[in-house]
Scaffold this active site. Structure first.
Site, PDB file in Angstrom:
ATOM      1  N   ASP A 154     -13.111  -1.623   4.907  1.00  8.65           N
ATOM      2  CA  ASP A 154     -14.245  -1.674   5.884  1.00  8.65           C
ATOM      3  C   ASP A 154     -15.143  -2.838   5.748  1.00  8.65           C
ATOM      4  OD1 ASP A 154     -15.152  -1.044   3.141  1.00  8.65           O
ATOM      5  OD2 ASP A 154     -16.580   0.434   4.025  1.00  8.65           O
TER       6      ASP A 154
ATOM      7  N   ASP B  99      -2.589  -1.443  10.716  1.00  7.09           N
ATOM      8  CA  ASP B  99      -2.780  -0.984  12.141  1.00  7.09           C
ATOM      9  C   ASP B  99      -4.339  -1.209  12.943  1.00  7.09           C
ATOM     10  OD1 ASP B  99      -1.324   0.368  14.388  1.00  7.09           O
ATOM     11  OD2 ASP B  99      -2.323   2.249  13.792  1.00  7.09           O
TER      12      ASP B  99
HETATM   13  C1  IPM Z   1       1.543  -0.436  16.068  1.00  9.39           C
HETATM   14  C2  IPM Z   1       1.447   1.071  16.897  1.00  9.39           C
HETATM   15  C3  IPM Z   1       2.409   1.691  16.233  1.00  9.39           C
HETATM   16  C4  IPM Z   1       1.661   2.003  14.849  1.00  9.39           C
HETATM   17  C5  IPM Z   1       2.788   3.150  16.980  1.00  9.39           C
HETATM   18  C6  IPM Z   1       3.226   2.748  18.262  1.00  9.39           C
HETATM   19  C7  IPM Z   1       3.655   3.827  16.170  1.00  9.39           C
HETATM   20  O1  IPM Z   1       0.390   1.226  17.079  1.00  9.39           O
HETATM   21  O2  IPM Z   1       2.772  -1.075  15.708  1.00  9.39           O
HETATM   22  O3  IPM Z   1       0.498  -1.027  15.875  1.00  9.39           O
HETATM   23  O4  IPM Z   1       0.836   2.955  14.562  1.00  9.39           O
HETATM   24  O5  IPM Z   1       2.401   1.683  13.936  1.00  9.39           O
HETATM   25 MG    MG Z   2      -1.033  -0.039  16.398  1.00 10.01          MG
END
Ligand code: IPM
Ligand code: MG
Length: 368
Positions: A225, A249
């Protein structure tokens, strides 16, 4: 020697549109550089579900395992929201990542000079930014068991499990340290060791790998965070950030906006080395399928083009050719060519997806 092989999985939404521009560049390499790639194409995501009832067939999975590199566009779209979780378009992508064991996801965030004004952050915060997020991609809460929605005490309970083994942490840490050595020799590891046992282990293992094998690299740790906050406050303090699947992500989408547009960010997902000494690899733009603009020739193909440049560098040992493509993108941006996502306050007329691709090819021509 056999030509290098590529499997193109353009996928859904804007995937096929941006991939069409990459195909132009692949064609350019064949025609103008005598570098011929053996390209095959197949389906992934919603378009695969439409034809086969599954977002990734076993046959496509097997092809992906055989080629030197997979290039993926994007998967998903509102049409598929109603599908059972097991056949959602995203499952196709996750299966590729898991079965190819692509544990190290490199997501560079680089701010091109021409776009420094365009970020929602102040220019001096982002100008010259060049960082890489190394996201663990095959484990953590994305894959941990148990998972599911179950009934307990007469109500539904959603369950996912954050789980990391020490070898999973160690291998992605090594890949971050190796990368840092080729850059500015700094790694910042991010987790939530203050609230999660998996975070405590993450921090310990990253530190151990560092002390035993990479003590020359400057290592720091941050709670994820706080890391998010620092990424907005002063992103240039970072060189390589290593983090888990879910934090990676989130943090990589945020890093994308530092560069001006999500339409700019490429990624490479690398696995262990194959017999030929190269890693198993899949390259894809960080942006998704963008259903709101799909089919309108508006999408920015640069993230996908830069993903192909990463393939040239990491799968085909063609670092100079990768740089040629990256420089062409830089030049096109410097010349003021802009897709709709890159239209700043100055206004002007945006170019289409294919005009952007043509502009890049024209600069490539001029580079010879
Ligand atoms: C990413 C995308 C993917 C993830 C999805 C489309 C499954 O957001 O590659 O960042 O969550 O990893
Ligand atoms: Mg993503």
């Amino acid at each position: 020697m056999a030509n290098p092989s590529i499997l193109i999985l353009a996928g859904d939404g804007i995937g096929p549109e941006v991939m069409a521009e990459v195909k132009k560049i692949i064609g350019w390499f064949g025609n103008r550089r005598g570098i011929i790639f053996d390209v095959t194409e197949d389906l992934v995501g919603g378009c695969a579900y439409d034809v086969h009832g599954t977002p990734l067939t076993d046959a496509t999975m097997a092809k992906a395992q055989e080629v030197d590199a997979v290039l993926l566009g994007a998967v998903g779209g509102p049409k598929y929201d109603v599908l059972d979780f097991s056949v959602k378009p995203e499952r196709g992508l996750l299966r590729l990542r898991k079965e190819m064991d692509l544990f190290s996801n490199l997501r560079p965030a680089q701010c091109f000079d021409a776009l420094a004004d365009f970020s929602s952050l102040k220019k001096d915060v982002v100008a010259g930014l060049d960082i890489v997020i190394v996201r663990e991609l095959t484990s953590g809460v994305y894959f941990g068991e148990p998972r599911g929605i179950v009934i307990e005490d007469n109500e539904r309970v959603g369950i996912n499990t954050q789980r990391y083994t020490e070898s999973e942490i160690a291998r992605v840490a090594r890949s971050a340290f190796e990368l840092a050595r080729r850059r500015n020799n700094k790694v910042c590891s991010m987790e939530k060791a203050n609230v999660m046992e998996s975070g405590i282990l993450w921090r310990q293992v990253v530190q151990e790998v560092h002390d035993k094998e990479y003590s020359d690299v400057d290592l720091s740790h941050m709670y994820a965070d706080a890391g998010a906050m620092q990424l907005c406050r002063w992103p240039k303090q970072f060189d390589v950030i290593v983090t888990d699947n879910l934090f990676g992500d989130l943090l990589s989408d945020m890093a994308a906006m530092l560069t001006g547009s999500l339409g700019m960010l490429p990624s490479a997902s690398l696995g262990s080395l194959m017999e030929n000494g190269r890693p198993k690899a899949l390259y894809e733009p960080v942006h998704g399928s963008a259903p709101d603009i799909a089919g309108q020739c508006k999408a920015n193909p640069i993230a996908c083009v830069l993903s192909f440049a990463m393939a040239l560098r990491y799968s085909f040992d063609m670092g100079d050719e990768a740089t040629r493509v990256e420089k062409a993108v830089e030049k096109v941006l410097a010349d003021g060519v802009r897709t709709a996502d890159l239209m700043g306050l100055e206004g002007g007329k945006p170019v289409s997806t294919s005009q952007m691709g043509d502009a890049i090819v024209a600069v490539l021509d001029a580079s010879l």
